[in-house]
Each structure stands twice: as C-alpha cells, then as structure tokens.
Scaffold this motif. Structure first.
Motif, PDB file in Angstrom:
ATOM      1  N   TYR A 128       3.031   5.684  -2.604  1.00  0.00           N
ATOM      2  CA  TYR A 128       1.975   6.523  -2.029  1.00  0.00           C
ATOM      3  C   TYR A 128       2.532   7.917  -1.749  1.00  0.00           C
ATOM      4  CZ  TYR A 128      -1.761   8.050   1.135  1.00  0.00           C
ATOM      5  OH  TYR A 128      -2.791   8.747   1.731  1.00  0.00           O
ATOM      6  N   HIS A 174      -6.280   5.852   3.501  1.00  0.00           N
ATOM      7  CA  HIS A 174      -6.697   6.807   4.526  1.00  0.00           C
ATOM      8  C   HIS A 174      -8.121   7.270   4.222  1.00  0.00           C
ATOM      9  CE1 HIS A 174      -2.226   7.238   4.910  1.00  0.00           C
ATOM     10  NE2 HIS A 174      -2.579   7.097   6.174  1.00  0.00           N
ATOM     11  N   GLU A 175      -9.038   6.911   5.077  1.00  0.00           N
ATOM     12  CA  GLU A 175     -10.443   7.312   4.967  1.00  0.00           C
ATOM     13  C   GLU A 175     -10.837   8.069   6.232  1.00  0.00           C
ATOM     14  OE1 GLU A 175     -11.975   3.419   2.367  1.00  0.00           O
ATOM     15  OE2 GLU A 175     -12.709   3.690   4.410  1.00  0.00           O
ATOM     16  N   TYR A 216      -9.033  -3.583  -1.402  1.00  0.00           N
ATOM     17  CA  TYR A 216      -9.034  -3.110  -0.008  1.00  0.00           C
ATOM     18  C   TYR A 216      -7.630  -3.139   0.599  1.00  0.00           C
ATOM     19  CZ  TYR A 216     -14.080  -3.034  -0.073  1.00  0.00           C
ATOM     20  OH  TYR A 216     -15.397  -2.722  -0.373  1.00  0.00           O
ATOM     21  N   HIS A 217      -7.430  -2.204   1.533  1.00  0.00           N
ATOM     22  CA  HIS A 217      -6.151  -2.089   2.237  1.00  0.00           C
ATOM     23  C   HIS A 217      -6.248  -2.633   3.663  1.00  0.00           C
ATOM     24  CE1 HIS A 217      -4.236   0.742  -0.655  1.00  0.00           C
ATOM     25  NE2 HIS A 217      -5.461   1.205  -0.831  1.00  0.00           N
ATOM     26  N   LYS A 256     -11.275   0.884   1.094  1.00  0.00           N
ATOM     27  CA  LYS A 256     -10.933   1.021  -0.322  1.00  0.00           C
ATOM     28  C   LYS A 256      -9.789   2.008  -0.508  1.00  0.00           C
ATOM     29  CE  LYS A 256     -15.307  -0.305  -2.491  1.00  0.00           C
ATOM     30  NZ  LYS A 256     -16.441   0.135  -3.344  1.00  0.00           N
ATOM     31  N   LYS A 257      -9.704   2.988   0.380  1.00  0.00           N
ATOM     32  CA  LYS A 257      -8.567   3.909   0.409  1.00  0.00           C
ATOM     33  C   LYS A 257      -7.731   3.618   1.649  1.00  0.00           C
ATOM     34  CE  LYS A 257     -10.976   7.712  -1.938  1.00  0.00           C
ATOM     35  NZ  LYS A 257     -11.469   9.104  -1.783  1.00  0.00           N
ATOM     36  N   TYR A 296      -2.488  -4.232  -0.071  1.00  0.00           N
ATOM     37  CA  TYR A 296      -3.684  -3.945  -0.873  1.00  0.00           C
ATOM     38  C   TYR A 296      -3.990  -5.151  -1.751  1.00  0.00           C
ATOM     39  CZ  TYR A 296      -6.667  -1.545  -4.325  1.00  0.00           C
ATOM     40  OH  TYR A 296      -7.691  -1.166  -5.144  1.00  0.00           O
ATOM     41  N   SER A 350       0.816  -1.220   0.000  1.00  0.00           N
ATOM     42  CA  SER A 350       0.000   0.000   0.000  1.00  0.00           C
ATOM     43  C   SER A 350       0.847   1.266   0.000  1.00  0.00           C
ATOM     44  CB  SER A 350      -0.910   0.024   1.228  1.00  0.00           C
ATOM     45  OG  SER A 350      -1.796  -1.052   1.238  1.00  0.00           O
TER      46      SER A 350
END
Length: 250
Positions: free
Chosen positions: A61, A177-178, A104-105, A174-175, A100, A57
């Motif tokens: 980034y 950082h949410e 999903y992470h 899905k991200k 990931y 992940s």
C-alpha cells in the motif's frame, strides 16, 4: 463527502475481514516477547492472514513493505518491520494490521507490553483503550461524528496525555481508507451525521507527553517529537440503530 453505507451482504464480508484482523492480534499477543524481531512478527501475521485466504491490506500500500505496522515505544504509527529491530523487556509495541478478503478490508491496532513494563507504560496503554470506549458512547445512528472525536480527546487529556493531530481514523470498506476522516480531537463543527450501516476505523493515537510528532527519513515511521511513549488502539466498528458493533474482535 460521500460516506458509504453498507448493505447486509457487505457487512457480512466486513465481519469476515475484521475477524481475521482480530485473529492476527490474538496471535501477536501470544508471540510478542523479548528477543524477537519485528520482522518475525510480520511473517507470522502474514501467515495468519493468508491461511484465512485473505491478503494483507498494508503490504504494498503506497509502497509499504510489511503486512503489519510494528511501532515500538516512541514510534506512534507506521513502524516498518525489520530483522534489526529486536524487542527488549519493558518496551511497548503497537501492531496495526489490515486484511482484505472478498472485496472488503478490516483494520485494527493494539498496543502490547513486551515482558514486564512500567506502570507509566501500562497506564498509557489502558488510557488509550479507555479513550476509544469513551468515544463509543456516542457511536450510534443519529449522532454526529465529532461527538466521538470530542469524547476521545477529553478522556485522553484528562490523564495529561497528548492527542496526535496529524493522523486520524477513517471510513473503511471496499477501500482501506474511505470517507469520513475521524479525528481523535474535536474539530470545528459537528461533523457528518452517523447512519446505521457505516463502517468506521476509530483509532486513538495517544502520547504520554506532548502531541507533536515527526516522520523519519524512511517516510513512514512516525515518532513523538519529545521522545515520549505512544500507544495506539483501533477497531473497525459498525454503526447500528441502537449503537455500534465492534467488528475487529473474535
């Protein structure tokens, strides 16, 4: 603030991603020893992730070059793996890693000893872990997010430690950082209500000394301002009707 609530199918995908994160930490525990470089650990971690058909992940980034963040001694978070950074007896190192897969992470961090460490360093690692689990007493459907934050702060400060303010935990799915942001200290207000199906990366970042940090010239590596040791403990958790489930474990 729109906090994603995952359905059963998404939760199963999260479990898979998080299991790979846990597998990396188990491998790191076996590999960490004096004389190796953090770049070596990065290569091993990436091999584990890719062998599970997942992708790292963190790699790429916002331009981050590594599959892991490898933060040694007074480095709080975001240490960049390097051949030049060789581990020495008595140090501590936190490994933060994400995986990931299937959309999903998973995200998790642990702080490990390098060989034989001081009583002070061992107490910091354990106290940071304890502060996470103190917060987990409030992780359940119907409670409020900042109850977790307040419990983490109270536990860490009861040992005389400094709680980092500039960086916080976060939602994950899905991200990487949410929403929501998850402080390790009590902000004003109760924060959002927790709902079963939320997946949260809760991650106390605790300093043996004062809480203040600074970011080095590489724009990533974050260190304690006073040079004190720092520890990091993070799990991705699932909020349930009765409590919580730690997803980043084998």
């Amino acid at each position: 603030m729109a906090i994603a609530v995952k359905n059963p199918e998404a939760i199963e995908k999260m479990r898979r991603a998080c299991r790979i994160v846990a597998l990396v930490h188990k491998t790191m525990e076996q590999e960490i020893r004096p004389g190796i470089s953090t770049a070596y650990l990065d290569r091993v971690a990436e091999e584990v992730i890719r062998s599970e058909k997942a992708t790292p992940s963190f790699k790429g980034y916002r331009g981050f070059p590594g599959a892991i963040c490898a933060s040694v001694d007074d480095e709080v978070i975001h240490g960049i793996p390097s051949e030049k950074r060789v581990l020495h007896e008595g140090s501590i190192i936190s490994i933060d890693v994400g995986a990931y897969i299937d959309g999903y992470h998973g995200d998790g961090a642990r702080t490990f000893p390098v060989g034989v460490i001081s009583d002070e360093a061992r107490a910091l690692i354990e106290g940071t872990r304890e502060s996470f689990f103190e917060g987990m007493k409030y992780a359940k459907d119907g409670n409020h997010l900042h109850e977790i934050s307040a419990a983490i702060q109270k536990k860490a400060e009861s040992y005389g430690y400094g709680v980092v303010r500039e960086f916080v935990g976060h939602g994950v799915g899905k991200k990487l950082h949410e929403d929501p942001s998850i402080p390790n200290f009590k902000p004003i207000g109760r924060g959002p209500r927790l709902v079963a199906g939320m997946t949260l990366a809760v991650e106390p970042m605790i300093n043996a000394g004062r809480p203040e940090v600074r970011v080095l010239e590489d724009d990533w590596t974050t260190v304690t301002r006073d040079g004190s040791l720092s520890a990091h403990y993070e799990n991705t958790i699932l909020i349930t009707k009765t409590g919580y489930e730690i997803l980043t474990k084998l």
